[in-house]
Design a protein around this motif. Structure first.
Motif, PDB file in Angstrom:
ATOM      1  N   VAL A 270       0.862  -1.188   0.000  1.00  0.00           N
ATOM      2  CA  VAL A 270       0.000   0.000   0.000  1.00  0.00           C
ATOM      3  C   VAL A 270       0.895   1.234   0.000  1.00  0.00           C
ATOM      4  O   VAL A 270       1.875   1.310   0.752  1.00  0.00           O
ATOM      5  N   LEU A 271       0.559   2.201  -0.865  1.00  0.00           N
ATOM      6  CA  LEU A 271       1.274   3.482  -0.915  1.00  0.00           C
ATOM      7  C   LEU A 271       0.238   4.601  -0.848  1.00  0.00           C
ATOM      8  O   LEU A 271      -0.937   4.376  -1.113  1.00  0.00           O
ATOM      9  N   SER A 272       0.689   5.815  -0.511  1.00  0.00           N
ATOM     10  CA  SER A 272      -0.244   6.951  -0.525  1.00  0.00           C
ATOM     11  C   SER A 272       0.344   8.059  -1.393  1.00  0.00           C
ATOM     12  O   SER A 272       1.563   8.161  -1.553  1.00  0.00           O
ATOM     13  N   VAL A 273      -0.532   8.882  -1.949  1.00  0.00           N
ATOM     14  CA  VAL A 273      -0.076  10.012  -2.775  1.00  0.00           C
ATOM     15  C   VAL A 273       0.667  10.997  -1.865  1.00  0.00           C
ATOM     16  O   VAL A 273       0.096  11.489  -0.886  1.00  0.00           O
ATOM     17  N   PRO A 274       1.945  11.264  -2.162  1.00  0.00           N
ATOM     18  CA  PRO A 274       2.720  12.116  -1.240  1.00  0.00           C
ATOM     19  C   PRO A 274       2.477  13.600  -1.459  1.00  0.00           C
ATOM     20  O   PRO A 274       2.105  14.040  -2.545  1.00  0.00           O
TER      21      PRO A 274
ATOM     22  N   ALA B  60      -4.247   5.988   4.500  1.00  0.00           N
ATOM     23  CA  ALA B  60      -3.545   4.781   4.030  1.00  0.00           C
ATOM     24  C   ALA B  60      -3.011   3.942   5.185  1.00  0.00           C
ATOM     25  O   ALA B  60      -3.121   2.711   5.158  1.00  0.00           O
ATOM     26  N   GLN B  61      -2.438   4.591   6.195  1.00  0.00           N
ATOM     27  CA  GLN B  61      -1.850   3.780   7.272  1.00  0.00           C
ATOM     28  C   GLN B  61      -2.932   3.028   8.053  1.00  0.00           C
ATOM     29  O   GLN B  61      -2.742   1.870   8.424  1.00  0.00           O
ATOM     30  N   ASN B  62      -4.099   3.637   8.233  1.00  0.00           N
ATOM     31  CA  ASN B  62      -5.209   2.946   8.909  1.00  0.00           C
ATOM     32  C   ASN B  62      -5.785   1.842   8.035  1.00  0.00           C
ATOM     33  O   ASN B  62      -6.084   0.751   8.505  1.00  0.00           O
ATOM     34  N   PHE B  63      -5.956   2.158   6.755  1.00  0.00           N
ATOM     35  CA  PHE B  63      -6.552   1.206   5.801  1.00  0.00           C
ATOM     36  C   PHE B  63      -5.662  -0.045   5.693  1.00  0.00           C
ATOM     37  O   PHE B  63      -6.152  -1.177   5.760  1.00  0.00           O
ATOM     38  N   ALA B  64      -4.346   0.165   5.537  1.00  0.00           N
ATOM     39  CA  ALA B  64      -3.404  -0.963   5.413  1.00  0.00           C
ATOM     40  C   ALA B  64      -3.432  -1.825   6.679  1.00  0.00           C
ATOM     41  O   ALA B  64      -3.406  -3.062   6.607  1.00  0.00           O
ATOM     42  N   LYS B  65      -3.514  -1.151   7.822  1.00  0.00           N
ATOM     43  CA  LYS B  65      -3.546  -1.882   9.102  1.00  0.00           C
ATOM     44  C   LYS B  65      -4.797  -2.758   9.174  1.00  0.00           C
ATOM     45  O   LYS B  65      -4.733  -3.918   9.568  1.00  0.00           O
ATOM     46  N   GLN B  66      -5.938  -2.200   8.766  1.00  0.00           N
ATOM     47  CA  GLN B  66      -7.174  -2.960   8.851  1.00  0.00           C
ATOM     48  C   GLN B  66      -7.201  -4.136   7.871  1.00  0.00           C
ATOM     49  O   GLN B  66      -7.862  -5.138   8.118  1.00  0.00           O
ATOM     50  N   LEU B  67      -6.478  -4.011   6.750  1.00  0.00           N
ATOM     51  CA  LEU B  67      -6.426  -5.122   5.781  1.00  0.00           C
ATOM     52  C   LEU B  67      -5.189  -5.994   5.980  1.00  0.00           C
ATOM     53  O   LEU B  67      -4.948  -6.909   5.191  1.00  0.00           O
TER      54      LEU B  67
END
Ligand SMILES: [Zn+2]
Length: 250
Positions: A134-138, A156-163
């Motif tokens: 997972v990456l996020s637009v910087p 992104a950091q929350n989404f990646a953690k949940q998945l």
């Protein structure tokens, strides 16, 4: 002294009450545990009634990919990402929340967005696909310093953690601090964003399928430029994940 002990006890009771009872951001009802599509939501901002009433895209009709919708595909020409997963159109209350999130520092909305996104994701066809990173637009470092946070990174950091997927917040960097993209056409945005992004280090040869997170997608130009860069570095597919889709000519 007895009155001091009593005051301390009352303060503890008040603290517990304030911490345990949330108030819905939209209708002011008490917030208890809530669910979306049978997925438990780890958030305390909106009540079950409002969770059910939000204007989501119907993922089941689109196979969880908005590019399957001809009107969306036609409105996003020359894109380099392969799929688009968006939670909702850019309308109330998401437009208000996103403005508060971006400009008023309402960081807690990142939890709400990622909880809604991951619940929709896990109930959709996307849950059956494999992703490596997972990456996020910087943001450019100067803009990040000025604003104090990057809203796409927080989601992104929350989404990646949940998945339970790996997230790399440092791989992608924005090397030009150019003007806002607002009000520019697709062609102007593409010109403005050319050579705007870089990879801080080589991307692992094991990373083939990437999820890229942004808060709002309008012309898709930013995500497309990043997708082009990732594919030049060996990535095979990029799936863009966003809270809202705001088509320029809706
Ligand atoms: Zn409510």
């Amino acid at each position: 002294m007895a009155w001091k002990a009593k005051a301390h006890y009352l303060k503890r009771l008040l603290d517990r009450a304030l911490n345990n009872i949330g108030c819905c951001d939209l209708c002011a009802a008490d917030v208890h545990s809530s669910y979306l599509l049978a997925q438990p939501l780890q958030q305390s901002l909106i009540c079950q009634f409002c969770v059910d009433d939000l204007p989501y895209f119907k993922q089941e009709l689109l196979c969880a990919n908005l590019l399957n919708w001809p009107a969306v595909y036609k409105a996003l020409p020359n894109i380099h990402f392969d799929k688009l997963f968006a939670l909702a159109p850019y309308s109330y209350p998401f437009d208000t929340w996103l403005a508060q999130f971006k400009y008023s520092g309402r960081f807690e909305l990142a939890n709400l967005f990622s909880a809604l996104l991951s619940a929709q994701w896990q109930s959709s066809l996307m849950a059956q696909s494999h992703f490596d990173l997972v990456l996020s637009v910087p943001l450019h470092s100067k803009k990040w310093q000025l604003r104090g946070y990057n809203q796409a990174h927080l989601i992104a950091q929350n989404f990646a953690k949940q998945l339970s997927l790996p997230y790399d917040a440092d791989l992608l960097i924005r090397i030009k601090n150019n003007d806002s993209q607002m009000g520019k056409t697709g062609a102007q945005r593409r010109k403005n964003l050319r050579n705007n992004f870089a990879l801080k280090q080589d991307i692992s040869s094991k990373v083939k399928h990437v999820l890229l997170i942004d808060d709002v997608v309008t012309t898709g130009t930013t995500a497309s430029e990043i997708s082009k860069l990732l594919k030049q570095a060996g990535v095979q597919t990029v799936t863009l994940v966003t809270v809202c889709l705001s088509l320029p000519n809706k």
